[in-house]
Design a protein around this motif. Sequence first.
Motif, PDB file in Angstrom:
ATOM      1  N   ILE A  81      40.717 -11.796 -68.670  1.00 45.43           N
ATOM      2  CA  ILE A  81      39.446 -12.340 -69.275  1.00 45.43           C
ATOM      3  C   ILE A  81      39.115 -13.804 -69.018  1.00 45.43           C
ATOM      4  CG2 ILE A  81      39.484 -10.417 -71.215  1.00 45.43           C
ATOM      5  CD1 ILE A  81      40.481 -12.847 -73.133  1.00 45.43           C
ATOM      6  N   LEU A  82      40.076 -14.425 -68.285  1.00 46.41           N
ATOM      7  CA  LEU A  82      39.655 -15.897 -68.103  1.00 46.41           C
ATOM      8  C   LEU A  82      38.487 -15.710 -66.979  1.00 46.41           C
ATOM      9  CD1 LEU A  82      43.307 -16.992 -67.069  1.00 46.41           C
ATOM     10  CD2 LEU A  82      41.892 -17.858 -69.013  1.00 46.41           C
ATOM     11  N   PRO A  83      37.535 -16.994 -67.186  1.00 46.71           N
ATOM     12  CA  PRO A  83      36.329 -17.014 -66.342  1.00 46.71           C
ATOM     13  C   PRO A  83      36.503 -16.823 -64.903  1.00 46.71           C
ATOM     14  CG  PRO A  83      36.560 -18.944 -67.599  1.00 46.71           C
ATOM     15  CD  PRO A  83      37.973 -18.052 -68.045  1.00 46.71           C
ATOM     16  N   GLY A  84      35.673 -16.431 -64.159  1.00 49.44           N
ATOM     17  CA  GLY A  84      35.909 -16.633 -62.786  1.00 49.44           C
ATOM     18  C   GLY A  84      35.805 -15.126 -62.168  1.00 49.44           C
ATOM     19  N   GLU A  85      35.355 -14.994 -61.110  1.00 49.83           N
ATOM     20  CA  GLU A  85      35.069 -13.691 -60.287  1.00 49.83           C
ATOM     21  C   GLU A  85      36.376 -13.304 -59.472  1.00 49.83           C
ATOM     22  OE1 GLU A  85      32.506 -11.721 -61.188  1.00 49.83           O
ATOM     23  OE2 GLU A  85      32.277 -13.284 -62.552  1.00 49.83           O
ATOM     24  N   SER A  86      37.035 -14.258 -58.984  1.00 46.55           N
ATOM     25  CA  SER A  86      38.224 -13.783 -58.529  1.00 46.55           C
ATOM     26  C   SER A  86      39.595 -14.325 -59.116  1.00 46.55           C
ATOM     27  CB  SER A  86      38.005 -14.425 -56.925  1.00 46.55           C
ATOM     28  OG  SER A  86      38.094 -15.818 -57.203  1.00 46.55           O
ATOM     29  N   ALA A  87      40.654 -14.042 -58.380  1.00 41.54           N
ATOM     30  CA  ALA A  87      42.148 -14.585 -59.019  1.00 41.54           C
ATOM     31  C   ALA A  87      42.008 -16.034 -58.939  1.00 41.54           C
ATOM     32  CB  ALA A  87      43.164 -13.936 -58.212  1.00 41.54           C
ATOM     33  N   GLN A  88      41.349 -16.613 -57.709  1.00 44.74           N
ATOM     34  CA  GLN A  88      41.551 -18.157 -57.480  1.00 44.74           C
ATOM     35  C   GLN A  88      40.727 -18.844 -58.695  1.00 44.74           C
ATOM     36  OE1 GLN A  88      43.803 -19.216 -55.571  1.00 44.74           O
ATOM     37  NE2 GLN A  88      43.258 -21.432 -56.331  1.00 44.74           N
ATOM     38  N   GLN A  89      39.554 -18.182 -58.764  1.00 50.64           N
ATOM     39  CA  GLN A  89      38.720 -18.764 -59.965  1.00 50.64           C
ATOM     40  C   GLN A  89      39.302 -18.857 -61.172  1.00 50.64           C
ATOM     41  OE1 GLN A  89      34.512 -17.437 -59.944  1.00 50.64           O
ATOM     42  NE2 GLN A  89      34.448 -17.935 -57.816  1.00 50.64           N
TER      43      GLN A  89
END
Lengths: 327, 327, 327, 327
Positions: free
Chosen positions: D135-143
Amino acid sequence: MKEIVKERYDTHFWQARLNDLVEHYRPFSANGRNADYIPALGEVDSKQLGICVAGPDRTVIKSGDWDIPFTLQSISKVISFVAACVTKGIPYVLDRVDVEPTGDAFNSIIRLEMHKPGKPFNPMINAGALTVASILPGESAQQKIETIYAIIEKMIGKRPVINEDVFRSEWQTAHRNRALAHYLKETGFLEAEVEETLGVYLKQCSIEGNTEDIALIGLILANDGYHPFRGEQVIPKDVAKLTKALMLTCGMYNASGKFAAFVGIPAKSGVSGGIMCAVPASLKRNEPFQHGCGIGIYGPAIDEYGNSLTGGMLLKQLAQEWDLSIF
Amino acid sequence: MKEIVKERYDTHFWQARLNDLVEHYRPFSANGRNADYIPALGEVDSKQLGICVAGPDRTVIKSGDWDIPFTLQSISKVISFVAACVTKGIPYVLDRVDVEPTGDAFNSIIRLEMHKPGKPFNPMINAGALTVASILPGESAQQKIETIYAIIEKMIGKRPVINEDVFRSEWQTAHRNRALAHYLKETGFLEAEVEETLGVYLKQCSIEGNTEDIALIGLILANDGYHPFRGEQVIPKDVAKLTKALMLTCGMYNASGKFAAFVGIPAKSGVSGGIMCAVPASLKRNEPFQHGCGIGIYGPAIDEYGNSLTGGMLLKQLAQEWDLSIF
Amino acid sequence: MKEIVKERYDTHFWQARLNDLVEHYRPFSANGRNADYIPALGEVDSKQLGICVAGPDRTVIKSGDWDIPFTLQSISKVISFVAACVTKGIPYVLDRVDVEPTGDAFNSIIRLEMHKPGKPFNPMINAGALTVASILPGESAQQKIETIYAIIEKMIGKRPVINEDVFRSEWQTAHRNRALAHYLKETGFLEAEVEETLGVYLKQCSIEGNTEDIALIGLILANDGYHPFRGEQVIPKDVAKLTKALMLTCGMYNASGKFAAFVGIPAKSGVSGGIMCAVPASLKRNEPFQHGCGIGIYGPAIDEYGNSLTGGMLLKQLAQEWDLSIF
Amino acid sequence: MKEIVKERYDTHFWQARLNDLVEHYRPFSANGRNADYIPALGEVDSKQLGICVAGPDRTVIKSGDWDIPFTLQSISKVISFVAACVTKGIPYVLDRVDVEPTGDAFNSIIRLEMHKPGKPFNPMINAGALTVASILPGESAQQKIETIYAIIEKMIGKRPVINEDVFRSEWQTAHRNRALAHYLKETGFLEAEVEETLGVYLKQCSIEGNTEDIALIGLILANDGYHPFRGEQVIPKDVAKLTKALMLTCGMYNASGKFAAFVGIPAKSGVSGGIMCAVPASLKRNEPFQHGCGIGIYGPAIDEYGNSLTGGMLLKQLAQEWDLSIF
C-alpha cells in the motif's frame, strides 16, 4: 461376447428410467449455483443435466445433456495421479503425497503448516495435485501435460482438447494455487518450478470431455485398469485399485464421507459439475451392471461442497435402485 | 446348506496358510509396542497374534491366539453407533454427528473449536463416540450401556462382560475424554450428563471379546445386517451399509486412507490390538469367501497410528492373497 | 507529603471533567450488551458507568457509578497471578505458564493442542489462569483462595466478599472451563485436582469490588508494588513489573494490541464490565498524575471483545487528555 | 543545549560499563547460531557484538562492533509501517492490517485461513509487512521503496544502501513469502502485484545499517517522532506512539511477551542480529537517560525465536541496571 450380452440385456428399460430421472432431478438445479470464480463456468446453463453409463460389455446408456463438453477441473486429479503412478511408480508418488482424507477445504493450506514436514495429505486436494503435477516426467509444462494426454488417449481413444478460455481465466485468478505451490516449493514437495507446475495443473483442469468420456475412464478403473473394449490392460491393477480407494475416501471434497455413506461408489467430482464414477463388479447387483460399470454425470449447478447438486441426487437414487454401493 | 458347503470347501488349505502367516508375522511385534496408558494393556504379551475368519456358510477358520480375550476399546465405537442408529434412527444420529473423515488425531479437540458449531466430524473419533454414547436410550449410564449389550448379545449370542480392572483404570485417567465431553456439553452436542456419558463410553471400551466374537460381528455387517447363522436380520440393511462406509473412511485412525488404499476392507481397530473387518461379497473373489466374511484379528503390539502392527501386516497379506479388497 | 500535594493540586477541575465524560459516554452503552452467560450479569443496568482515579498522594477522584459492586471476573487473573508469583516465585510460575500473547479467544483450547507440550500461553487466558489457580499454596480450594484473599486484603485493607449467586451460576455453566481443566490435567499443567482448581478459579472470578478497590490495586501495581498509603512494599517490584507487562500485552482479551496502540496503559478487563489500570509515573505527564495512578472503571455493557464498551471509550479519551500512555 | 549536557554528564562511566558488558556477553554467541537461509547471513562472524546508545542531548555511547553494517531484515518492518502511516494515514493502514499480537510464527499462514476474511494480524509478521509494502504510494517497486528511503534519510541524514547480494539471495529463496503474498492477493489484502510487493519487501529487508543508524531511529521514536538533533518533528506523534506499542507487543517475534516482561522496552529485531530499541523518557530513571534514548544492537548469533542471543542478554542486563523498563 458383446453380441451375446446385447441380446440378453435389452437396455430399453434402463434407458427409460434414466430419462425419467434426469427430467425429475433437472429442476432441483435451482437450489444450487454454478461455480463462478471464472466467467466461463458461471455462464453455463445451470439446468443442464446429463448422464452416461458404460458397462464392460459395451452396454452404453446415455440421457439428457450427456454430450455437452465441460472442463474436467478436479476430475483431472484422478488422471494425473494415475499418470504419475504409471510413470514414476506408486512408491515414488506416495513418498511425496499421502493418501489420507482430511476434513479441510480442498484449497486449504493450514494442514501443510500444522503437520511437519508439510507433505500433502492426498492427491485430491489442490496441494497434493500440485505435487503430483510437479513430478510428472518431462522438463517443461508441455512435456508433463503430454503424459496426461497420453494416458487419456489410451483410455478414450482420442487426444484431449484444452478449453483455452477457461485455461486463461484460471491462470489469471490462480492466486491461492500459486500460494500453495510456493508453499510446497519451500517445504520441498514441489519438484518442478512453480510456474511450470501451475501450467500443468491448470491445463489439466481445462481439459474438456463429456459424460461418455469420463464414464469410459470410470469403467476402466472399475475394471481394475483393463480396457474392456480394447481388450488391453491400460493401467496396472494396483494403480487402479489405489485410485478407486482414493476416490472413495477423498473424491467428493468435504462431502466424501457422506457420499461414501449414502452412495458408496468411488467417484470424483469437479466444480464445473462433472462426476466420474467407477463401480466395481458385485455379486449383490443384478445384470447388466453386475460386472461393474463407469458412470459419467454432468450438472453444472453445484452444492455447498462443490459437487454437482442434481448430479449427486441422480447418482444417489441410481445407487439405491441398482444396488451400486460397494458396501 | 452349511453341511453341503463344508463338503465342498475343505478349509484345510486356508487353515494351514493362516497358521503359516501368523507365525511369520508374529516376530514383527518387536517393531511395535503395547498401548500403555493403562497398566492392563501394557502388561500383555506383545507377541500374541490371532485371527478368526468367519464365512456366511459357517466356515470358521481360527489360528494363533484367536481365543485370548481383549477389551474392544475403539472397536466398540462401531457397535454403539449401530445401537444408536437402530434405536434412534439414522437421521437423529446424523443430526448430532457427521460422517466425514478427518486427518486429526482420534482424541483431537481442535476441529470442534475451528468448525462452528462444533459437531463432531464422525463417530469413530472420541468426540463423536461420546456424542453417540450420550444419545443412547436410557436415563442412566447402566440403561444406556444395556442397549449396547443387547445388540451385541443379538449378534454373538452371549451377554458381553466388562473387564473391571481396565474400566477402573480408564476411568481414572480419562482426562482428555472428560475435556472432550465437557467441551461437547458446552456446545450442545452431549445429550446426557458428562459423567454418565463417560460411564457409558468407558464401559463400552472395556467390553471383552476374542477374535471369533468380532469376526462374527464383522460377518453380520458384511452380510448387510443379516445374521447368517441365526437366519435373522439383526441390523437394518441401511445401518449396516452406512457403518461399513464409516469403517472404511474412518476406522483405522489416521491410517484409514492408507488402509483403504492398500487393504481395501471396511475395518475398525482398537488400541488393545483388535481389528474387526467386514468383507462384503464379491464376484472377483474365489470360494469360500466369495460371499463375504468377517475377520477378527488380535495383536497387541500397535504401530504409530494405534493399529495392531502384526495384525495389519497379516491382514494386508491376506487381502492380496484372497482378493478381499472391495475396490 | 500528602497534605502538601493536596494543597497544590485542586482536583476540582479533574472531577468536573470526569463527571462530564461519564455522562457523555454513558448513552453509548446502547451499542454494547451485558455478558449474559449467567443471569446475574445479564440483569444489571447496562447504562451504569463509573470511574475512580487514585494517585500516590491520596488524590482520589470518583465519578458516576463508581461505588456499584461488581464481580471481578477476569480481573482476578491478575491478582491470582501475583499471588502465585509471591508465594511460589516467578521461575516456578513461568515454568508452568508462558507470558506470550495469542490472538486466540480467551477460552480457546486449540493452541494447547497445536503447540506441544501444551503449556498455556499466558495467565490472562482461561487455560493459564486455571494453571495458576492450581499451583497456589494450600491443599484445598478454600486454602488456595485464602492466598488470593490475603493479598487483596493487604492491598485494599478489607477481606473480599464472594457473590455467591454468581459463583453458583458460574459453577453450573462452567463446561468450557471444565474442558480446559481436564485437558490441562492430562498434559500435566494442572497441579491440583480439576474440581478443586475450578473451585478456586470460579471463586476468584466471583469476588466483588468497586472501582475504588481496583483503582487502589492498579495504583499499587503502577507504583511497582509499593503501597503509597500504607508505606509498605506489598508486592515485590519484579512481580509488579512483570504483571504490568502482562496486562499490556494480554490484558484486554483480543483487543489487547489495539488497546496498547490507542490507549497505551497496562490494563485488565473482566466480562462484568470492570477495567483495572496501572498507570506508571511519566515525565511527559502533568500533575497530579505525573507520579502515576491507578484507575478503576465499571461499565457492564461490553463490546465484541468482552471489554467494557463505555469504559473503554472513557479510558481512551482520558488517556489522550491526560497523556497517560506509557509510550 | 548539547554542550551544557555534555559538561553535566560525563559518559566515561557508562562507556566503560558497556565495554565490559559487550566483552562479557560476546562468548555466549556459542549458544546461538547465525540465520543461514541465505549464505550472506550464515558467513558472518557469530561472535560479533556491538551497541550504540543515543540520547536526545546528543550523548552517544558506542561499544564493540557497533559500526559493522548489517541488513535490517525485519527491523525494516517498523520503518515501512511508519512510511505507510505517514503517507496514507493511520486509518487507511489499519483497515488493511490489524495491530494484534499472535503466538504464531512470523511467517505463518494459518491464521489468515482460520480467521476470515484473512486480514493480517499485525505489520510485524511477514503477512502484515507484505500488506504494508503493497500500500505504499507509487506505481512500481522502485517508487514504493523510495518512500521508505525518504523517511530513513529524514531520520539518519543519509540515503540508505541495499546489500545487493543479500537481496538477490532473498529473492531466489522467497518461496514462503511468495506463498503469503499470493494468499493475500486472493483475499484482497494486497493492493499491488505480487512480484512488485515482493520487490519492495525484500529490498527493505536488504537495507544496510549499523547500530548507530538504528539507535538514531529508535531515539526519534522514543522522542514521539521529534528529531532531537535536527529539531524537527519527522514522524507525527500518534504514528510514533502507535509504532512503539506495536514494537512492544509484537516486535520480538514469539518472544515479544517475554521481552516485554523481562526487558520492558519497545524493540524490533531482525534475523541478521539487529535490535532497534525506543526507550521513552521516564521519571524513574537517572540521568543521562531519564529523557529516553534509542539503542541499536548487533549480534548475529540468534536464539530459537530469531532474536540476537547476545544482544538480548546485553539488553536485559542494561534494562535492569539503567531502569529502562517502561513499566
